[in-house]
Design an enzyme around this catalytic site. Structure first.
Site, PDB file in Angstrom:
ATOM      1  CE  LYS A  71      -2.505   1.319   3.652  1.00 40.42           C
ATOM      2  NZ  LYS A  71      -1.750  -0.011   4.165  1.00 40.42           N
ATOM      3  CB  THR A  73       5.458  -0.205  -3.010  1.00 34.94           C
ATOM      4  OG1 THR A  73       6.113  -0.636  -1.431  1.00 34.94           O
ATOM      5  CG2 THR A  73       6.326  -0.277  -3.390  1.00 34.94           C
ATOM      6  NE  ARG A  94       0.092   4.859   8.822  1.00 36.33           N
ATOM      7  CZ  ARG A  94      -0.972   3.568   8.736  1.00 36.33           C
ATOM      8  NH1 ARG A  94      -1.247   3.420  10.358  1.00 36.33           N
ATOM      9  NH2 ARG A  94      -0.120   2.259   8.179  1.00 36.33           N
ATOM     10  CE  LYS A 105       2.158  -2.173   9.221  1.00 37.82           C
ATOM     11  NZ  LYS A 105       3.125  -1.291   8.850  1.00 37.82           N
ATOM     12  CB  ALA A 273      -5.391   1.490  10.476  1.00 32.11           C
ATOM     13  CG  PHE A 301      -3.008  -2.409   9.404  1.00 34.42           C
ATOM     14  CD1 PHE A 301      -1.999  -3.560   9.420  1.00 34.42           C
ATOM     15  CD2 PHE A 301      -3.483  -2.239  10.290  1.00 34.42           C
ATOM     16  CE1 PHE A 301      -0.932  -3.392   9.530  1.00 34.42           C
ATOM     17  CE2 PHE A 301      -1.968  -2.356  11.097  1.00 34.42           C
ATOM     18  CZ  PHE A 301      -1.061  -3.466  11.322  1.00 34.42           C
ATOM     19  CG  PHE A 381       4.511  -9.541  -6.707  1.00 33.24           C
ATOM     20  CD1 PHE A 381       5.236  -9.885  -5.878  1.00 33.24           C
ATOM     21  CD2 PHE A 381       3.116  -8.975  -5.853  1.00 33.24           C
ATOM     22  CE1 PHE A 381       5.693  -9.930  -4.581  1.00 33.24           C
ATOM     23  CE2 PHE A 381       3.482  -8.139  -5.125  1.00 33.24           C
ATOM     24  CZ  PHE A 381       4.443  -8.196  -3.530  1.00 33.24           C
ATOM     25  CD1 TRP A 409       8.683  -3.188  -4.134  1.00 33.77           C
ATOM     26  CD2 TRP A 409       9.670  -4.414  -5.578  1.00 33.77           C
ATOM     27  NE1 TRP A 409       9.648  -3.655  -3.780  1.00 33.77           N
ATOM     28  CE2 TRP A 409      10.327  -4.516  -4.564  1.00 33.77           C
ATOM     29  CE3 TRP A 409      10.226  -4.787  -6.547  1.00 33.77           C
ATOM     30  CZ2 TRP A 409      12.152  -5.704  -4.902  1.00 33.77           C
ATOM     31  CZ3 TRP A 409      11.310  -5.812  -7.061  1.00 33.77           C
ATOM     32  CH2 TRP A 409      12.097  -6.247  -5.770  1.00 33.77           C
TER      33      TRP A 409
END
Length: 556
Positions: A71, A73, A94, A105, A273, A301, A381, A409
């Protein structure tokens, strides 16, 4: 393949004054923290506050899985892509917590060629905002216990102290503690608790306050305990408000850094979150809207947590009106939701995808309930197949959503052009009719049940007796019109982390409720969610080090 930290450390950063100049911020409006970080002065807001707002785009995601969603990224890459399309864009994110950074995480700088930098600084101490929040929180705790020790003029009931100490680290042994042990001069013996800093009400207050005056007003309303008569005792009554505000006077100023491609990023505040409201600061978001054409922000999240709280709490309080939502998914995560083991996610599996895509479907439906246009994006991916991508594209378009692949990415801003164009088209051709999910006039139980049914898909809500009494007490105290901040695990739409996909015929279990009077919401704790996480068996900290020349290694 280079790691995220290798890519970040090889970046050629611009001096932050030049990044600021690209969006019309003068050097006098910056407070420098070295060459590549700065805080925005209070004076800047006075200069820009009367400008017309730009467009506001929220980036959210499906429920997180071990396969990764990307998210942040995507948020960073989308901002970079807008810059390549000659749009004046700012990313508003954030700040990371040290807890997940050293736990499991990870950080919050994005990844690959869609990162904000300096990555190591951001993921570690940054500009000290979290340390200031931790200090303010614990100052209030110290003043509370000192008041009880020094005669207890406010008649505080030590059995009803609700203010907890905090630490920005995953430390499970501090969840439940006993303080005051020793002799009479060491304080009154009582049970105490710690939360992680991102769950502190002071974090929420900092992120929802408009300015220093609003910050002080909110700090003063914090309920720290109840007296022997059952009445609330506040930070104002402890005369702690001024000292806390003094610790936070710099922390409330938004931080400016840059992406790998020099797109400006305001990174400020960091409530989780799953146990808090999951959005960056109102000040950062509002400032970004005044100095850009497009502001890209994110909520933590999945959309069942961060997006719901962004739309029901932050937007309601700050009078924000999002123009579009980008919903991030991955083929891998959808197959995981369809029952595929992590080790097998690289294999094409349309049957599992057809099953797991129900999770995405629910999140689409949820956002549509707020009447905001949606663009679904697949964070790409190399193992994804054309057949899998085509299946998801058709699924989304059949449900009235725009769709785009994202390769940020791997390619940075270039990999986000398709997504940026879809978002631009959405902003130009579709009108947002944003509204909250529920009215403030509903009872707290009605709000909890509306979120549980409409967003989670629950059959009903089961309340423990303690939670029933707490909710009744909160309404009796006059806080019944507050929005509700649901504390729930992030992995499932339900309060059982093991229920993947789109669970049905389940109840949400409310075990505890308390009021965050300064923040302006009521927290409802569901299931087994913890406000102080623990470290995993093999924490990320095991692999982090620093070389003799000061280069950090192992940080993702």
């Amino acid at each position: 393949m280079k790691t995220d930290i290798q890519i970040a450390q090889e970046a050629e950063m611009m001096h932050i004054k030049d990044v600021a100049a690209s969006i019309g911020i003068e050097e006098d409006d910056l407070e420098f923290y070295g060459k590549y970080k700065a805080k925005l002065s209070d004076d800047l807001w006075e200069k820009v506050k009367d400008r017309t707002d730009g467009k506001l785009v929220l980036v959210t995601a499906i429920n997180p899985t071990p396969a990764g969603e990307g998210k942040t990224t995507t948020s960073v890459g989308l901002g970079e892509a807008f810059a390549k399309l000659n749009k004046k864009a700012i990313i508003a994110l954030r700040e990371p917590s040290l807890g997940p950074c050293f736990g499991i995480k990870g950080g919050a700088a994005g990844g690959g060629y869609a990162q904000v930098v300096p990555m190591e600084d951001l993921n570690l101490h940054f500009t000290g905002d979290f340390h200031a929040i931790t200090s303010a929180n614990n100052l209030l705790a110290a003043m509370l216990d000192n008041h009880i020790q020094q005669g207890n003029a406010l008649q505080i009931d030590p059995r009803q102290v609700v203010w907890k100490r905090c630490l920005d680290m995953n430390d499970r042994v501090l969840r439940n503690t006993v303080v005051g042990l020793g002799n009479k001069m060491d304080g009154m013996v009582r049970e105490d608790h710690f939360v992680i800093t991102v769950a502190s009400e002071i974090m929420a207050i900092l992120c929802l306050a408009n300015d220093l005056a609003d910050l002080k007003k909110r700090l003063g309303k914090i309920v720290v305990a109840y007296n022997f008569a059952g009445a609330p005792v506040t930070a104002d009554e402890l005369q702690a408000t001024g000292a806390m505000a003094a610790l936070l006077k710099d922390a409330i100023k938004p931080n400016l850094i840059q992406t790998l491609e020099h797109t400006p990023a305001l990174v400020h505040g960091g409530p989780f979150a799953n146990i808090a409201h999951g959005c960056n600061s109102v000040r950062a978001t509002k400032t970004a809207l005044k100095i850009s054409d497009i502001t890209i922000t994110e909520a933590g999240f999945g959309a069942d947590l961060g997006a719901e709280k962004f739309l029901d709490i932050k937007c309601r309080m700050a009078d924000l009106k999002p123009d579009a939502v980008v919903l991030v998914a991955t083929v891998r995560a959808l197959k995981y939701n369809g029952g595929v083991a992590k080790k097998d996610l690289a294999n094409e599996n349309l049957d599992a995808l057809a099953k797991g895509i129900a999770n995405l479907e629910k999140h689409i439906e949820n956002i549509q309930k707020f009447d905001v246009p949606i663009v679904v994006t697949l964070n790409s991916f190399v193992t994804d197949t054309d057949a899998e991508n085509a299946y998801i594209r058709k699924f989304c378009e059949d449900r009235g959503c725009e769709f785009a692949l994202s390769e940020v990415w791997e390619k940075g801003g270039d990999g986000g052009i398709e997504l940026a164009k879809k978002v631009l088209m959405t902003l130009q051709t579709m009108e947002s009719h944003y509204h909250p999910l529920y009215e403030s006039s509903l009872s707290l139980k009605e709000k909890i049940e509306t979120i549980s049914r409409e967003i989670y898909g629950a059959r009903g809500v089961v309340y423990e007796k303690a939670a029933e009494k707490q909710l009744a007490k909160i309404e009796e105290m006059g806080f019944g019109d507050f929005p509700v901040c649901m504390a729930k695990n992030q992995y499932s739409l339900s309060d059982d982390a093991a229920l993947l996909g789109r669970p049905e015929n389940f109840d949400i279990h409310i075990r505890e409720a308390y009021v965050s009077a300064g923040a302006g919401f009521v927290v409802a704790l569901t299931g087994a969610v913890m406000t102080m996480p623990g470290l995993p068996k093999v924490p990320a900290a095991n692999g982090i080090d620093v070389t003799d020349n000061g280069t950090i290694t192992g940080l993702f």
